[in-house]
Design an enzyme around this catalytic site. Structure first.
Site, PDB file in Angstrom:
ATOM      1  N   SER A 154       5.416 -20.626 -36.977  1.00 43.36           N
ATOM      2  CA  SER A 154       5.076 -19.378 -36.060  1.00 43.36           C
ATOM      3  C   SER A 154       5.869 -18.094 -36.647  1.00 43.36           C
ATOM      4  CB  SER A 154       5.068 -19.713 -34.625  1.00 43.36           C
ATOM      5  OG  SER A 154       6.472 -20.191 -34.337  1.00 43.36           O
ATOM      6  N   HIS A 204      10.601 -15.678 -34.033  1.00 47.41           N
ATOM      7  CA  HIS A 204       9.381 -14.890 -34.112  1.00 47.41           C
ATOM      8  C   HIS A 204       9.701 -13.503 -34.174  1.00 47.41           C
ATOM      9  CE1 HIS A 204       7.502 -18.246 -30.903  1.00 47.41           C
ATOM     10  NE2 HIS A 204       7.779 -18.820 -32.395  1.00 47.41           N
TER      11      HIS A 204
END
Length: 340
Positions: A154, A204
């Site tokens: 991610s 992230h």
């Protein structure tokens, strides 16, 4: 990225495979790098028997800043993005990769896309590592982030989202919230952190900052991407290595098709078949017919190669004639033979 925890479920990967096949069927150009990345992530998660002994376990590749700095463990640095803690984690990351990867790869060459993904992966991991170390050094805030365990693709996906939406002037829906597309990654970062437990905030955030840094670097660098050149050269070398046996076989069959024949050709034009072959012929001193080098008698008129006399060999068109033909008659028959 996802932190330590989560469980396994069953049944989502067939839906992922079906969605991928349907999506690719609609595409005129099939992006190979995106498909390869998805396949690599899925194979690492499934660990088939032929790879099980080769692949390290997830406990050996958790992204952990403390262990990476302490032991210089680059395996954790580079491999952790390709591991996932559960089938839902893999499923949603691969759906996101399918959507983002297809759009980005079809907008550029596959080599450039592969270069971009490699750069974003290294940059997102590096920035996450530096953020964790900075929080420890300047704020003594080490336990939540410096000792955190995380895996997943991610971080790279957040970086790809920044690159994909950099020039967009549209609006997009982020979990029900309508925001400008260029700020979608920031909105998703905050909303995921609020509603999804166990995710890696630094991972992230590092991906978003990596995407911004990549765009800045690419905008300030006017020359060709060095990594793209390297990947292109490697792919060309690999292609040459794989195809050279086929070239050898083709050359072998081409050589075998060159049968040895007694037929020569009229005139001394060495350019007709190349200098090497013209040197393998000799011209008859009587009728000027070029004969194959292995023959000692002119196929046209029967004259020996050294021109001393006419042998008893009779050319095909003169069998049954006892008398020698005149030079004019030989030339006339030669023209008649080759102008049929």
């Amino acid at each position: 990225m996802a932190g330590r925890g989560g469980g396994r479920t069953r049944g989502l990967l067939p839906f992922l495979a079906l969605e991928t096949v349907l999506h690719y069927q609609r595409l005129e150009r099939k992006p190979p790098v995106t498909a390869g990345l998805m396949a690599a992530n899925c194979l690492i998660y499934l660990r088939p028997a032929f790879l099980d002994s080769i692949l390290p376990t997830i406990d050996e590749v958790w992204f952990n800043p403390r262990l990476i700095f302490k032991y210089g463990d680059l395996k954790r640095f580079f491999l952790s993005p390709f591991y996932h803690i559960g089938e839902p984690h893999l499923f949603y990351n691969m759906l996101s990769l399918l959507w983002k990867g297809v759009q980005l790869e079809t907008s550029m060459s596959s080599v450039e896309f592969a270069s971009m993904v490699a750069s974003l992966l290294a940059m997102s991991q590096g920035i996450t590592l530096l953020l964790a170390k900075s929080l420890l050094l300047f704020f003594d805030y080490g336990k939540p982030y410096y000792s955190e365990y995380a895996v997943g693709f991610s971080g790279v996906l957040f970086a790809m989202k920044v690159v994909l939406n950099a020039q967009s002037s549209n609006y997009t829906d982020v979990y029900g919230l309508i925001v400008p597309s260029r700020y979608a990654a920031w909105a998703e970062l905050i909303l995921i952190q609020m509603f999804v437990p166990g995710v890696s905030f630094l991972g992230h955030l590092g991906g978003i900052l990596a995407g911004i840094a990549y765009l800045r670097l690419k905008g300030s660098f006017s020359g060709p991407d060095p990594l793209s050149i390297l990947i292109g050269a490697f792919s060309q070398g690999l292609t040459s290595f794989v195809t050279w046996p086929m070239r050898i076989v083709k050359d072998l069959f081409r050589w075998r098709r060159r049968r040895i024949s007694g037929r020569g050709y009229v005139g001394g034009g060495g350019n007709r078949r190349g200098r090497a072959e013209s040197q393998a012929t000799w011209r008859c001193p009587a009728c000027t017919y070029d004969n194959y080098g292995l023959l000692s008698i002119c196929e046209m008129c029967g004259t020996s190669r050294n021109g001393d006399d006419l042998s008893s060999f009779s050319p095909p068109f003169s069998r049954g004639l006892d008398d020698r033909l005149s030079l004019d008659e030989l030339r006339r028959r030669r023209i008649e033979r080759f102008n049929r």
